[in-house]
Design a protein around this motif. Structure first.
Motif, mmCIF file in Angstrom:
data_model
loop_
_atom_site.group_PDB
_atom_site.id
_atom_site.type_symbol
_atom_site.label_atom_id
_atom_site.label_comp_id
_atom_site.label_asym_id
_atom_site.label_seq_id
_atom_site.Cartn_x
_atom_site.Cartn_y
_atom_site.Cartn_z
ATOM 1 N N ASP A 1 -139.806 -0.291 25.893
ATOM 2 C CA ASP A 1 -138.567 -1.068 25.845
ATOM 3 C C ASP A 1 -138.890 -2.558 25.688
ATOM 4 O OD1 ASP A 1 -137.115 1.227 26.301
ATOM 5 O OD2 ASP A 1 -136.699 0.785 28.406
ATOM 6 N N VAL A 2 -138.037 -3.270 24.969
ATOM 7 C CA VAL A 2 -138.170 -4.717 24.827
ATOM 8 C C VAL A 2 -137.497 -5.358 26.040
ATOM 9 C CG1 VAL A 2 -137.617 -6.727 23.425
ATOM 10 C CG2 VAL A 2 -138.190 -4.555 22.313
ATOM 11 N N ILE A 3 -138.279 -6.065 26.839
ATOM 12 C CA ILE A 3 -137.791 -6.728 28.045
ATOM 13 C C ILE A 3 -137.819 -8.235 27.806
ATOM 14 C CG2 ILE A 3 -138.111 -7.048 30.534
ATOM 15 C CD1 ILE A 3 -137.700 -4.104 29.764
ATOM 16 N N ILE A 4 -136.699 -8.903 28.100
ATOM 17 C CA ILE A 4 -136.634 -10.359 27.997
ATOM 18 C C ILE A 4 -136.784 -10.941 29.403
ATOM 19 C CG2 ILE A 4 -135.181 -12.351 27.448
ATOM 20 C CD1 ILE A 4 -133.840 -10.657 25.293
ATOM 21 N N HIS A 5 -137.677 -11.917 29.535
ATOM 22 C CA HIS A 5 -137.912 -12.605 30.795
ATOM 23 C C HIS A 5 -137.368 -14.031 30.650
ATOM 24 C CE1 HIS A 5 -140.700 -9.369 31.979
ATOM 25 N NE2 HIS A 5 -140.953 -9.341 30.682
ATOM 26 N N LEU A 6 -136.560 -14.459 31.625
ATOM 27 C CA LEU A 6 -135.922 -15.769 31.596
ATOM 28 C C LEU A 6 -136.583 -16.683 32.628
ATOM 29 C CD1 LEU A 6 -133.531 -17.589 30.623
ATOM 30 C CD2 LEU A 6 -132.209 -16.594 32.515
ATOM 31 N N THR B 1 -133.424 -4.932 27.291
ATOM 32 C CA THR B 1 -132.462 -5.053 26.197
ATOM 33 C C THR B 1 -131.946 -3.713 25.694
ATOM 34 O OG1 THR B 1 -134.171 -4.987 24.499
ATOM 35 C CG2 THR B 1 -133.584 -7.163 25.407
ATOM 36 N N GLY B 2 -132.667 -2.653 25.965
ATOM 37 C CA GLY B 2 -132.300 -1.354 25.415
ATOM 38 C C GLY B 2 -132.898 -1.116 24.035
ATOM 39 N N ALA B 3 -133.528 -2.145 23.477
ATOM 40 C CA ALA B 3 -134.185 -2.013 22.172
ATOM 41 C C ALA B 3 -135.543 -1.356 22.363
ATOM 42 C CB ALA B 3 -134.348 -3.379 21.517
ATOM 43 N N GLY B 4 -135.905 -0.516 21.418
ATOM 44 C CA GLY B 4 -137.196 0.140 21.463
ATOM 45 C C GLY B 4 -138.196 -0.557 20.555
ATOM 46 N N ASP B 5 -139.440 -0.522 20.968
ATOM 47 C CA ASP B 5 -140.500 -1.193 20.222
ATOM 48 C C ASP B 5 -140.938 -0.399 18.991
ATOM 49 O OD1 ASP B 5 -142.427 -3.340 19.970
ATOM 50 O OD2 ASP B 5 -143.952 -1.903 20.616
ATOM 51 N N ASP C 1 -127.096 -22.218 25.367
ATOM 52 C CA ASP C 1 -128.037 -21.314 26.030
ATOM 53 C C ASP C 1 -127.604 -19.866 25.852
ATOM 54 O OD1 ASP C 1 -129.748 -23.322 27.055
ATOM 55 O OD2 ASP C 1 -128.333 -23.741 28.662
ATOM 56 N N THR C 2 -127.628 -19.412 24.602
ATOM 57 C CA THR C 2 -127.278 -18.027 24.292
ATOM 58 C C THR C 2 -128.481 -17.345 23.655
ATOM 59 O OG1 THR C 2 -124.958 -18.634 23.957
ATOM 60 C CG2 THR C 2 -125.670 -16.526 23.063
ATOM 61 N N ILE C 3 -128.909 -16.242 24.264
ATOM 62 C CA ILE C 3 -130.041 -15.455 23.769
ATOM 63 C C ILE C 3 -129.518 -14.480 22.720
ATOM 64 C CG2 ILE C 3 -131.838 -13.799 24.394
ATOM 65 C CD1 ILE C 3 -131.559 -14.904 27.306
ATOM 66 N N VAL C 4 -130.277 -14.336 21.635
ATOM 67 C CA VAL C 4 -129.885 -13.439 20.548
ATOM 68 C C VAL C 4 -131.018 -12.445 20.296
ATOM 69 C CG1 VAL C 4 -129.229 -13.303 18.123
ATOM 70 C CG2 VAL C 4 -128.492 -15.254 19.493
ATOM 71 N N GLY D 1 -129.093 -2.461 16.956
ATOM 72 C CA GLY D 1 -128.245 -3.504 16.392
ATOM 73 C C GLY D 1 -128.426 -4.837 17.096
ATOM 74 N N ASN D 2 -127.569 -5.771 16.779
ATOM 75 C CA ASN D 2 -127.667 -7.116 17.312
ATOM 76 C C ASN D 2 -126.935 -7.214 18.648
ATOM 77 O OD1 ASN D 2 -128.888 -7.625 14.859
ATOM 78 N ND2 ASN D 2 -127.052 -8.504 13.952
ATOM 79 N N LYS D 3 -127.506 -8.025 19.553
ATOM 80 C CA LYS D 3 -126.893 -8.277 20.850
ATOM 81 C C LYS D 3 -127.082 -9.748 21.198
ATOM 82 C CE LYS D 3 -127.252 -3.795 23.140
ATOM 83 N NZ LYS D 3 -127.613 -3.144 24.403
ATOM 84 N N ALA D 4 -126.222 -10.241 22.106
ATOM 85 C CA ALA D 4 -126.340 -11.622 22.567
ATOM 86 C C ALA D 4 -125.934 -11.708 24.036
ATOM 87 C CB ALA D 4 -125.464 -12.546 21.722
#
Length: 130
Positions: A52-57, A70-74, A87-90, A97-100
């Motif tokens: 899974d793609v993980i975003i760290h803030l 994110t629910g996105a797969g690698d 300050d919007t992550i895309v 698909g696309n998420k923000a």
């Protein structure tokens, strides 16, 4: 003999690149208030977040505020970044698909995609996969 050893070493080196965890560089927000990076667990199949793609803030002092799966797969192409202002992550992902997410009180809150956010996601994708 020397040629065979070279081929074996080259094969081991290349396969180790594909079977190691991924960690992106830090990406600073346009406001300078935050940074994000993405990680992918590519090695431990027993963990719930495998591939899974993980975003760290992070804040400006490099303190980790939170992380977001994110629910996105690698297995597919993906990229993360910021909108040009604010300050919007895309996220652009070929599989989900696309998420923000907009940041409120140092936490990401998913928002509805707009034409402008989709354009930004596609631009980030085109920059990463030139």
């Amino acid at each position: 003999m020397k040629r065979n050893l070279t081929l074996i070493l080259l094969t081991l080196t290349l396969t180790s690149c594909f079977f190691s965890d991924y960690e992106s560089e830090l990406i600073k927000s346009p406001t300078g208030n935050f940074e994000i990076k993405a990680t992918v667990n590519r090695t431990d199949k027993n963990v719930e977040n495998y591939a899974d793609v993980i975003i760290h803030l992070f804040d400006t002092e490099n303190n980790k505020l939170t992380e977001l799966n994110t629910g996105a797969g690698d297995a597919n192409k993906w990229t993360i970044g910021w909108t040009e202002l604010g300050d919007t992550i895309v996220l652009q992902s070929s599989d989900i698909g696309n998420k923000a997410w907009i940041l409120k009180k140092n936490k990401p809150n998913e928002i509805k995609m707009t034409d402008k956010l989709n354009e930004r996601a596609e631009f980030l994708y085109s920059e990463k996969y030139k």
